[in-house]
Design an enzyme around this catalytic site. Structure first.
Site: not given
Ligand code: ACM
Ligand code: ZN
Length: 756
Positions: A161, A190, A263, A325-326, A392, A417-419, A467, A469
């Site tokens: 990202r 990603d 992704h 994932d996703e 997660w 999740y440190f974002d 992450w 972003e």
């Protein structure tokens, strides 16, 4: 000079290695993660004139180099390494627990260790014991003995990202080493960028490593704003080797992540033939989850295997992360090749097709002597035989996998999740959402409470994820990582009970944050800010302002209806309560709290007639989004739009019920409740709201359900003491939207009543 609060003083006799009986007192240990044992004796080991002579006999070479560098860089201390000469000695011991070490600081310093890795940990502990200042450095005479609890102590970094240079990645690894992390999960691919050179497929980096625009602001912003600038970057295989080697000198293993089947937009921009449609699309500058994923056809499987063939020799790590994932199944559902795959292989659906995809990677990696690890979605459709699961979305995936006797790394978003936001400050820099303050990270235990004892063995450890972003540069990366990573290291390392959070904060303030200053780390200072807590009082609610600095004096200023107004304001000492009386005001006003160092904490308070009324949450909010509990709906703090971490109550249920107690019978004219809509964060407006009114909680006057809106308001015109609210949420996120098919979040805040 740094002082530590003495929690207890125990006097007893021990024999040091010099066999001299000494008086020992137990103090709070400055080292983080907290070692298994730490005791100080009387006196100091002094480092004279910023020089120290180290006996390099039995000191592993790379550890010696690290020690020399760190002493110079952080303290300007010159270390001279010489065999059989010096005041710091090393012994490698056999037949002691793996990765254990001890440090005895007496007239000399003696370090015993079992492996080179544990010698490295001993060095990092020793560095944290150094006190004083230039030319007056010393170490309290003390004894440390230690070994880690979990074998997986990880931090993850998403370089897709936002791209981070080799030097920046090395710096991140350096900071990991300070707190004894040993797994660097490198998220190399990603949708928004492919970051690793693959010689057989040059377009992956020629095309996939670059994008023409990037979202600025938040994904949920309307309209979305883009910076139209070409950005990107990638690592050559030589650079990858350089980073892996650098990490290995810090006893950190690098786990590459090559995302599949989702992704994958950056890879498909380079090689659209491996998608289901073959359509040429650009590398996106928008975040989220995309429908276009790798097709499951044999050609794509071969493509992935060839990529992994180049990845494997670059990374000595036993694990390769394949993402998983996703991955929306929209394209697979429509693709003749994917449907043929389902039929030919007797698969039930697209989930089993994903499992089939992953299983082929598992077989391939296993044949090359590697272990596959993937996000918890790889459980769907059946877990591949040798897969390790990274949990997660919560702890459930990890629990499920451990019960199937698969190894697990816990990284639940509610703790790791440190974002996510780390403070509720008005000017907290933009984050993806969520609320993860230091206290919550400190509570993290990789072993889920609900996991039966016989499966604990399968929990390898834990990891926090960064992450990126909303993390555009190194400054912000440090800000989001620290000090939360320090709190996390406790849960991953400490075998014994950790110090209390209060003691941990003291260690942070007195020792660890100044230690990070030596490395110029831009850590978050949230721990210094005044903490504000709304409590129930007889007359409404009260505001308590507190601080980690004892007896801090704050100036509380309340700006009422735009004009400076001193009510409830003035100087308050830490833990004083300022009363916010619901009977006096019915308006929004601004509270500014100024700390002694002039930092300001500002928030809007909405004094309403319902502030502080008892409220029974019949349906319990999700623990991830339940910072203020039942008071959240009546505390006078309205949930912010766009969404910022801590104010909203969040549910993931079909039906939500709560009851408000007005404490006496009243004529209720109007009912208001706020809901949040942030589809990019999977937060949807519910379908309906139904109000019932009662005087005794037995007989209810039930109103017709009304359609939910963001600012829901309903005329009631009924008399009663209790108001029951039933919210019917949307059961599934619609097809074609982020998170399709899952139960969306319902977020609400603040409840207001108008009386006649
Ligand atoms: C993830 O956060 N999508 C693993
Ligand atoms: Zn397909």
């Amino acid at each position: 000079m740094i002082k530590y609060a003495i929690i207890s003083v125990i006097t007893f006799l021990v024999c040091s290695n010099t066999n001299i009986a000494q008086t020992i007192s137990k103090t709070i240990c400055p080292i983080i993660p907290t070692p298994g044992a730490y005791q100080t004796t009387l006196g100091k080991f002094e480092i004279l004139e910023n020089e120290i002579l180290i006996d390099s006999k039995n000191l592993p070479k790379i550890v010696g180099e690290y020690l020399k560098n760190q002493l110079q860089m952080a303290f300007s201390i010159t270390a001279n390494l010489q065999e059989n000469h010096g005041v710091v000695h090393f012994n490698k011991l056999m037949n002691v627990p793996q990765n254990s070490y001890s440090i005895d600081v007496a007239t000399d310093i003696t370090i015993n260790y079992s492996t080179d890795e544990s010698c490295f940990y001993a060095i990092n502990s020793l560095l944290q014991l150094i006190e004083g200042q230039k030319n007056e450095y010393y170490i309290l005479k003390s004894f440390v003995s230690d070994s880690p609890k979990f074998e997986w102590r990880g931090l993850h970094l998403d370089v897709s990202r936002h791209f981070y240079t080799v030097d920046e990645v090395k710096h991140f690894i350096d900071l990991m080493a300070l707190y004894k992390f040993n797994k660097f999960h490198w998220h190399l691919t990603d949708d928004q960028g492919w970051r690793i050179e693959i010689k057989q497929f040059p377009k992956l980096t020629e095309i996939g490593a670059w994008r023409d625009s990037t979202l600025i602001g938040h994904y949920n912003d309307v309209p979305r704003v883009y910076e139209k600038k070409r950005t990107g970057g990638f690592y050559t295989q030589e650079q990858i080797k350089e980073v892996v080697e650098y990490a290995s000198k810090r006893f950190i293993s690098v786990i590459p992540e090559i995302e599949m089947p989702g992704h994958s937009r950056a890879a498909l921009a380079a090689y659209p033939e491996y998608s289901c449609t073959g359509k040429q699309q650009e590398v996106p500058g928008l975040w989220g989850v995309f429908d276009d994923i790798y097709c499951s056809k044999p050609e794509t499987i071969e493509f992935m295997k060839k990529i992994l063939e180049e990845i494997i020799p670059l990374f000595p790590s036993e694990y390769v992360h394949i993402g998983g994932d996703e991955a929306p199944k929209t394209r697979w559902h429509e693709c003749p090749k994917c449907q043929k795959n389902i039929k030919d292989n007797n698969l039930k659906d697209e989930h089993e097709l994903q499992s089939y995809f992953i299983r082929q990677m598992d077989t391939f990696l296993t044949s090359k002597g590697k272990k596959l690890i993937g996000w918890d979605e790889i459980l769907e459709g059946g877990l591949s035989p040798n897969a390790t699961v990274m949990s997660w979305r919560g702890e459930e995936g990890g629990i499920d996998a451990a019960k199937q006797k698969h190894f697990v790394v816990m990284s639940p978003s509610g703790y790791c999740y440190f974002d996510h936001y780390q403070s509720g400050r008005e000017n907290e820099p933009l984050a993806i959402g969520g609320f993860l303050p230091l206290e919550k990270v400190y509570q993290f235990n990789p072993i889920p409470k609900d996991l039966p004892l016989e499966y604990h063995y399968y929990i390898l450890g834990g990891q926090a994820n960064l992450w990126t972003e909303y993390i555009q540069d190194m400054d912000k990366l440090e800000y989001m990582t620290f000090p939360r990573a320090i709190a996390l290291s406790q849960g991953l390392w400490c075998r014994n009970q950790k110090p209390s959070f209060e003691d941990f904060q003291t260690i942070l303030l007195n020792k660890q944050l100044p230690y990070l200053d030596r490395f110029n780390v831009n850590y978050s200072k949230a721990v210094f800010y005044p903490k504000t807590e709304i409590i129930r009082t007889k007359k409404g609610v009260g505001l308590i302002v507190s601080s980690t600095k004892k007896s801090e004096i704050f100036n509380v200023h309340i700006n009422f209806d735009g004009s400076p107004y001193g009510w409830g304001g003035g100087n308050v000492t830490s833990n004083d309560t300022t009363f916010l009386d619901r009977h006096i005001y019915n308006s929004t006003f601004i509270i500014t709290i100024t700390s002694s160092d002039s930092t300001k904490t500002v928030f809007n308070f909405n004094s309403s007639t319902t502030n502080g009324f008892p409220l029974e949450l019949i349906t319990k909010p999700n623990t991830k989004f339940n910072v203020r509990g039942d008071l959240a709906l009546v505390d006078g703090i309205k949930g912010k739009r766009p969404w910022k971490g801590d104010q909203w109550l969040g549910y993931s249920e079909d039906t939500i019920v709560f009851i408000l107690d007005l404490t006496s019978k009243r004529e209720i004219k109007n009912f208001k409740l706020g809901f949040l809509e942030a589809k990019g964060s999977w937060i949807y407006l519910p379908e309906t709201v139904q109000i019932s009114v009662s005087s005794d909680k037995k007989k209810w006057a039930v109103l017709k359900p009304s359609k939910a809106t963001e600012y829901f308001s309903q005329v009631v015109n009924k008399k009663g003491r209790y108001i029951r609210v039933q919210v019917l949420a949307k059961t599934k996120i619609p097809v074609g939207s982020d998170g399709e098919g899952t139960t969306p979040w319902t977020f609400m805040d603040e409840l207001e009543i108008e009386f006649k």
